[in-house]
Design an enzyme around this catalytic site. Structure first.
Site, PDB file in Angstrom:
ATOM      1  N   TRP A 148      34.757  41.896  31.348  1.00 10.50           N
ATOM      2  CA  TRP A 148      33.903  42.989  31.291  1.00 10.50           C
ATOM      3  C   TRP A 148      35.346  44.031  31.172  1.00 10.50           C
ATOM      4  CZ3 TRP A 148      35.490  44.858  35.375  1.00 10.50           C
ATOM      5  CH2 TRP A 148      35.446  44.321  36.956  1.00 10.50           C
ATOM      6  N   GLU A 246      43.950  33.533  31.580  1.00 11.42           N
ATOM      7  CA  GLU A 246      44.434  35.023  32.003  1.00 11.42           C
ATOM      8  C   GLU A 246      44.080  35.452  33.273  1.00 11.42           C
ATOM      9  OE1 GLU A 246      45.096  38.223  33.811  1.00 11.42           O
ATOM     10  OE2 GLU A 246      44.843  38.910  31.616  1.00 11.42           O
ATOM     11  N   CYS A 280      44.337  44.020  34.557  1.00 10.57           N
ATOM     12  CA  CYS A 280      45.009  43.131  35.997  1.00 10.57           C
ATOM     13  C   CYS A 280      46.340  43.694  35.897  1.00 10.57           C
ATOM     14  CB  CYS A 280      44.970  41.489  35.023  1.00 10.57           C
ATOM     15  SG  CYS A 280      43.072  40.961  34.433  1.00 10.57           S
TER      16      CYS A 280
END
EC number: 1.2.1.19
Length: 474
Positions: A148, A246, A280
């Protein structure tokens, strides 16, 4: 507004439970969308499996032409995509238009070219009287699960290499942020043969599990949390499916005494808080050498406190809301846990803001210790910690003392030190005197619990292929 699923080349309404999709800047419902039913998930996978027989045998040139058409179509509809992404995610509109859409278009164009450039071991007579050759063939049906935080960009990262390699794809965007993927479906249906690309909507437990567990799915590609990755690995293990993971990160940013402190502070301001820190690779775990620690804390405090929060459509807005109320609560809990520690200093921010929407103030927490949860766990919000270190060996040990291994950066004017550390840091990417920079030609991916497999680059394309040996006796 496009809300239908794409199954076998046809846009259809979902037949499952209806789910609300929110605008995080206001907390208001944008629309309700019906999830895919189990029967629709099955239909999408079977359509992909059927289409693979022909699509997997098409020439790289033919596949490249489809990807280039999709890239052109996204570019032509850039403003509409940007508005949907901004409305659904809370991203500043100007960031989506200027940063994300061009990068998304470039990914499709890169893999259109890369599809025509795969190479391998030279064919030859490795055994007398026999000629060997290597093939790189597509895998089959790929189930892709997009997150998201960058819905359209991560969809591009997954779709482009998989389709370029000759696979057929069933993609499920996050139920929180599905709007751009559904818009993409409407464009793709007129570009790709039926069944080559299918787009579903729904939650993980109702749609994702059915999709990833389907017997015809040969590979699962996920960008998401470690817990989601663990779940999918357990769920798919009995079928020995190929997986591409990932799974997040906690990027160390190592600032030495000789670094350009103004550049480092500006770098953290930009790369630690882009997309409200929901990245990330965000520059969120700062290590500053003792000689410049106080100076960097001051510079960072000034830099972070100057970030402008506001409405996504305001061109002066630098920081939008978090993606959902549930995530706002998670970020708030993580910061409150850190604030309860007597040694933590809140330099700026530290709480959610008043008013509507899921906004959390840009936060800098100083004097964090290596063992603190705020240093060890991914917060995934506009929150940066800073820790003092004494020497190179200590900071290398601390930086690698993490279950994550996605991204890192080193800030120094010493070229030798930069090379030493970059060779020993256990991260998929290490930047020197910058952070967060990504290009389609270079791989992006992690190690340890950040996962495995590469996005972008020729390495990403290879991840969606099988290596096969053909031997001919003569």
């Amino acid at each position: 507004m496009q809300y239908q699923l794409l199954i076998n080349g046809v846009l259809v309404d979902g037949e499952g439970e209806r789910q609300s999709v929110y605008n995080p800047a206001t907390g208001e419902v944008i629309l309700e969308i019906a999830e895919a039913s189990p029967a629709q998930v099955d239909a999408a996978v079977l359509a992909a499996d059927s289409a693979f027989a022909e699509w997997g045998q098409t020439t790289p040139k033919a596949r490249a032409e489809c990807l280039l058409k999709l890239a052109d179509s996204i570019e032509q509809n850039a403003l509409e995509f940007a508005r949907l992404e901004s409305q659904n995610c809370g991203k500043p509109l100007h960031c989506v238009i200027n940063d994300e859409i061009p990068a998304i278009v470039d990914v499709f164009r890169f893999f259109a070219g890369a599809a025509r450039c795969l190479s391998g071991l030279a064919a030859g007579e490795y055994l007398e009287g026999h000629t060997s050759m290597i093939r790189r063939d597509p895998i089959g049906v790929v189930a892709s699960i997009a997150p998201w935080n960058y819905p359209l960009m991560m969809a591009a990262w997954k779709l482009a290499p998989a389709l370029a390699a000759g696979n057929c794809v069933v993609i499920k965007p996050s139920e929180i942020t599905p709007l751009t993927a559904l818009k993409l479906a409407a464009l793709a249906k007129d570009i790709f043969p039926p069944g080559v690309l299918n787009v579903l909507f729904g939650r993980g437990q109702t749609v994702g599990d059915v999709l990833t567990g389907h017997e015809k799915v040969r590979m699962v590609s996920l960008t998401g949390s470690i817990s989601t990755g663990e779940h999918i690995l357990r769920h798919t293990a009995p079928a020995i499916k190929r997986t591409h993971m990932e799974l997040g990160g906690k990027a160390p940013v190592i600032v030495f005494d000789d670094a350009d402190l103004d550049a480092a502070a500006q770098g953290v301001r930009t790369f630690g808080f882009y997309n409200a820190g929901q990245d990330c690779t965000a520059a969120c775990r700062i290590y500053a050498q003792r000689g410049i620690y106080d100076a960097l804390v001051e510079k960072l405090g000034n830099a972070v406190s100057s970030l402008k929060m506001g409405a996504p459509e305001d061109e002066s807005t630098e920081l939008g809301p978090l993606s959902s109320l549930a995530h706002l609560k998670r970020v708030t809990a993580a910061v409150e846990e850190a604030k309860a520690l007597s040694h933590i200093r809140v330099i700026t921010g530290g709480s959610q803001t008043e008013g509507k929407g899921y906004y959390f103030a840009p936060t800098l927490l100083a004097d964090a210790k290596q063992e603190d949860a705020i240093v060890q766990r991914e917060v995934f919000g506009p929150v940066v910690s800073i820790t003092v270190f004494d020497d190179e060996d200590q900071v290398l040990r601390w930086a690698n003392d993490s279950r994550y291994g996605l991204a890192s950066s080193v800030w120094t004017q010493d070229v030798g030190r930069a090379h030493r550390l970059s060779a020993r840091l256990q991260y998929g990417c290490t930047w020197i005197n910058t952070h967060f920079m990504l290009v389609s030609e270079m791989p992006h991916g992690g190690q340890k619990q950040s996962g495995y497999g590469k996005d972008m680059s020729l390495y990403g394309l290879e991840d969606y292929t099988l290596v096969r040996h053909i031997m001919v006796k003569h």
